[in-house]
Design a protein around this motif. Sequence first.
Motif, PDB file in Angstrom:
ATOM      1  N   GLY A 145       0.776  -1.229   0.000  1.00  0.00           N
ATOM      2  CA  GLY A 145       0.000   0.000   0.000  1.00  0.00           C
ATOM      3  C   GLY A 145       0.809   1.282   0.000  1.00  0.00           C
ATOM      4  O   GLY A 145       0.632   2.146  -0.869  1.00  0.00           O
ATOM      5  N   LEU A 183      -6.945  -2.432  -0.783  1.00  0.00           N
ATOM      6  CA  LEU A 183      -5.880  -2.433   0.219  1.00  0.00           C
ATOM      7  C   LEU A 183      -6.368  -1.979   1.594  1.00  0.00           C
ATOM      8  O   LEU A 183      -5.563  -1.843   2.522  1.00  0.00           O
ATOM      9  CB  LEU A 183      -4.735  -1.523  -0.250  1.00  0.00           C
ATOM     10  CG  LEU A 183      -3.934  -2.051  -1.445  1.00  0.00           C
ATOM     11  CD1 LEU A 183      -3.041  -0.959  -2.014  1.00  0.00           C
ATOM     12  CD2 LEU A 183      -3.109  -3.261  -1.039  1.00  0.00           C
ATOM     13  N   GLY A 184      -7.663  -1.710   1.712  1.00  0.00           N
ATOM     14  CA  GLY A 184      -8.208  -1.315   3.002  1.00  0.00           C
ATOM     15  C   GLY A 184      -8.245   0.183   3.216  1.00  0.00           C
ATOM     16  O   GLY A 184      -8.523   0.639   4.338  1.00  0.00           O
ATOM     17  N   TYR A 185      -7.961   0.958   2.187  1.00  0.00           N
ATOM     18  CA  TYR A 185      -8.010   2.412   2.298  1.00  0.00           C
ATOM     19  C   TYR A 185      -9.391   2.908   1.880  1.00  0.00           C
ATOM     20  O   TYR A 185     -10.233   2.139   1.419  1.00  0.00           O
ATOM     21  CB  TYR A 185      -6.933   3.053   1.425  1.00  0.00           C
ATOM     22  CG  TYR A 185      -5.526   2.592   1.732  1.00  0.00           C
ATOM     23  CD1 TYR A 185      -5.052   2.563   3.036  1.00  0.00           C
ATOM     24  CD2 TYR A 185      -4.668   2.171   0.713  1.00  0.00           C
ATOM     25  CE1 TYR A 185      -3.765   2.143   3.330  1.00  0.00           C
ATOM     26  CE2 TYR A 185      -3.380   1.745   0.992  1.00  0.00           C
ATOM     27  CZ  TYR A 185      -2.933   1.724   2.297  1.00  0.00           C
ATOM     28  OH  TYR A 185      -1.661   1.306   2.582  1.00  0.00           O
ATOM     29  N   ASP A 186      -9.616   4.210   2.008  1.00  0.00           N
ATOM     30  CA  ASP A 186     -10.895   4.772   1.577  1.00  0.00           C
ATOM     31  C   ASP A 186     -10.721   5.570   0.285  1.00  0.00           C
ATOM     32  O   ASP A 186      -9.620   5.660  -0.271  1.00  0.00           O
ATOM     33  CB  ASP A 186     -11.520   5.631   2.679  1.00  0.00           C
ATOM     34  CG  ASP A 186     -10.689   6.874   2.998  1.00  0.00           C
ATOM     35  OD1 ASP A 186      -9.640   7.086   2.339  1.00  0.00           O
ATOM     36  OD2 ASP A 186     -11.068   7.634   3.909  1.00  0.00           O
ATOM     37  N   ALA A 249      -3.546   7.423   5.105  1.00  0.00           N
ATOM     38  CA  ALA A 249      -3.902   6.072   4.657  1.00  0.00           C
ATOM     39  C   ALA A 249      -3.675   5.049   5.765  1.00  0.00           C
ATOM     40  O   ALA A 249      -4.524   4.168   6.000  1.00  0.00           O
ATOM     41  CB  ALA A 249      -3.080   5.711   3.420  1.00  0.00           C
ATOM     42  N   HIS A 250      -2.556   5.132   6.462  1.00  0.00           N
ATOM     43  CA  HIS A 250      -2.282   4.206   7.555  1.00  0.00           C
ATOM     44  C   HIS A 250      -3.327   4.355   8.665  1.00  0.00           C
ATOM     45  O   HIS A 250      -3.777   3.362   9.262  1.00  0.00           O
ATOM     46  CB  HIS A 250      -0.885   4.470   8.131  1.00  0.00           C
ATOM     47  CG  HIS A 250       0.224   3.921   7.296  1.00  0.00           C
ATOM     48  ND1 HIS A 250       0.076   2.817   6.475  1.00  0.00           N
ATOM     49  CD2 HIS A 250       1.527   4.308   7.151  1.00  0.00           C
ATOM     50  CE1 HIS A 250       1.220   2.547   5.871  1.00  0.00           C
ATOM     51  NE2 HIS A 250       2.115   3.463   6.248  1.00  0.00           N
ATOM     52  N   ARG A 253      -6.609   2.653   7.500  1.00  0.00           N
ATOM     53  CA  ARG A 253      -6.556   1.190   7.473  1.00  0.00           C
ATOM     54  C   ARG A 253      -6.515   0.618   8.889  1.00  0.00           C
ATOM     55  O   ARG A 253      -7.093  -0.434   9.155  1.00  0.00           O
ATOM     56  CB  ARG A 253      -5.347   0.710   6.680  1.00  0.00           C
ATOM     57  CG  ARG A 253      -5.354  -0.809   6.493  1.00  0.00           C
ATOM     58  CD  ARG A 253      -4.518  -1.267   5.337  1.00  0.00           C
ATOM     59  NE  ARG A 253      -3.103  -0.988   5.521  1.00  0.00           N
ATOM     60  CZ  ARG A 253      -2.153  -1.409   4.687  1.00  0.00           C
ATOM     61  NH1 ARG A 253      -2.492  -2.096   3.596  1.00  0.00           N
ATOM     62  NH2 ARG A 253      -0.891  -1.118   4.903  1.00  0.00           N
ATOM     63  N   PRO A 256     -10.866   2.110  10.398  1.00  0.00           N
ATOM     64  CA  PRO A 256     -11.759   2.628   9.348  1.00  0.00           C
ATOM     65  C   PRO A 256     -12.720   3.696   9.842  1.00  0.00           C
ATOM     66  O   PRO A 256     -13.185   4.526   9.057  1.00  0.00           O
ATOM     67  CB  PRO A 256     -12.513   1.371   8.885  1.00  0.00           C
ATOM     68  CG  PRO A 256     -11.581   0.238   9.212  1.00  0.00           C
ATOM     69  CD  PRO A 256     -10.897   0.647  10.489  1.00  0.00           C
ATOM     70  N   SER A 259     -12.004   7.416   8.954  1.00  0.00           N
ATOM     71  CA  SER A 259     -12.100   7.890   7.575  1.00  0.00           C
ATOM     72  C   SER A 259     -12.960   9.145   7.504  1.00  0.00           C
ATOM     73  O   SER A 259     -13.996   9.252   8.168  1.00  0.00           O
ATOM     74  CB  SER A 259     -12.716   6.808   6.681  1.00  0.00           C
ATOM     75  OG  SER A 259     -13.054   7.326   5.412  1.00  0.00           O
ATOM     76  N   ARG A 268     -16.076  -2.721  -1.010  1.00  0.00           N
ATOM     77  CA  ARG A 268     -15.187  -3.868  -0.923  1.00  0.00           C
ATOM     78  C   ARG A 268     -15.237  -4.709  -2.195  1.00  0.00           C
ATOM     79  O   ARG A 268     -14.216  -5.238  -2.650  1.00  0.00           O
ATOM     80  CB  ARG A 268     -15.560  -4.753   0.272  1.00  0.00           C
ATOM     81  CG  ARG A 268     -15.474  -4.053   1.626  1.00  0.00           C
ATOM     82  CD  ARG A 268     -14.117  -3.446   1.849  1.00  0.00           C
ATOM     83  NE  ARG A 268     -13.960  -2.916   3.199  1.00  0.00           N
ATOM     84  CZ  ARG A 268     -13.211  -1.885   3.496  1.00  0.00           C
ATOM     85  NH1 ARG A 268     -12.559  -1.250   2.556  1.00  0.00           N
ATOM     86  NH2 ARG A 268     -13.103  -1.468   4.737  1.00  0.00           N
TER      87      ARG A 268
END
Length: 508
Positions: A145, A183-186, A249-250, A253, A256, A259, A268
């Motif tokens: 990521g 990758l689990g980001y928004d 980003a970190h 993740r 959440p 965000s 997803r």
Amino acid sequence: MDQPPQGPAPTAESPGRGKFTFPSALTVLAIVTLAVWALTFVIPSGTYRRNDTGKPLQGTYHREAAPGNFVHRLGDLFLSPVNGLYGIRDSKTGQVAPDAVGALYGSAGVFLFVLAIGAFITVVFATGALDRGIERLAHRLRERGALLIAGVMAVFSLLGTVEGFAEETLGFYGLIVPLMLALGYDRMVATGTIILGAGVGVLASTVNPFATGVASSAAEISLGDGIALRFTMWIVLTAVTIGYVIRYAHKVRADPGRSLVGFLPGDRELAAAAEEPPELTSLQKAVLGAVALVFAFMIFSVIPWSSALTGKADATPYGWELGWSFAQLAALFLVAAVIVGVVARLGEQQLSARIVQGAGDFIAPALTIVLARGVTVIMNNARITDTVLHSIEGAVSGTPAALFGVMVYIVNLPLAFLIPSTSGHATLAMPILAPLADFAGVARSVVVTAWEAASGVMNLWVPTTAVIMGGVALAKVGYDKYLRFVWPLLLLLSVLVCGFVALGAVAG
């Protein structure tokens, strides 16, 4: 690239007919032209004595009546776009007219340069090589990521600093958004990666023809002047911006719930859309190599190497220095467009069509340069340019060099909002700002750097550009939430920019 704002991408929330829409750059400049023409009847005329290079001598301003009556002034207004393109400045009277005898005052060289750049870039995109290369990079880093964010932003920033990569980013949301969600980001991470990656490159333009190029021409200096400062600034600001996006980003993740935009139903599942793009063909690799060589050669051709390596502004040029300007660069990109088309085997018909299309697509920013130059012609012929300079001369005389650089940055922030075209803003402002640098004892290249940084910072958030409004619409994040995300970075970048221009002013 520098194009007049086209508004946001179509959405259900697009403003209706009755709502106000900010006028285009051409309309703004037309209004400015009329306003400046009217002011020539109010502002007293006057002039400075000048040295052999044409720079005004501090303390020599004196009142001097402008030639011609009302009808003559009306003719200047009527001919301002023509004079802005190929007006000639009379060597004796200083008046600009299409049929005068003297030196070229219009922006014909820059005008053709912009069209040549448009032709070259359109041909490059027609090959699909640049798009495919970025897609391959993004997919290769899809499971790492932070490296993906840094890699994409670094490439976008590099393209921004050398050729004004901006509107072209709108085509990458369909790829980057699913990758970031996987990758689990928004969606804000994807938005920041794209907008801020390219935007910080444009903010710290090194040889971007639409920012640094046009401004340097209007300031009557080489495109390579000040490149060391701009390159250092680009490295630092790009690193800071990448770190800012990765930090957010970190955080998202890991939690959440932190965000700024949340997650939409099906986000997803969008990860499945991030399919592997095809491999680069040998032709596409050759095109990417050719593009890299063209821009590397452009940078080499414009840098005043003797001054850069010795630190002396008046150093004798080395024998191998090219010292190219806009005439040679326009020819370079026209030839390069043909070479890329031949390498990519586009064929004579498609290559010709793309060159014409590219020149046509870039006629809008080219015309903003012409209209803005036409405004300076009106001021020149009415002899009010030096009056404006004189009115500010006292403010900059004795001003510490560092403070002057910061003042130029701050003054250009509202101007960048009012004149949304980078090229038009540069052409309009530089004839005033560049001589002020002479009075303050500061290199004109510092003024160019401060100006382009102010323009770049504003273009990271103003709601009058397709890059911002189209981007947040494509990513499906609210503009208000984007502002909440980006404002701390804007403050940080502004502080760093002020530090760089102050350092550059003192060192220069």
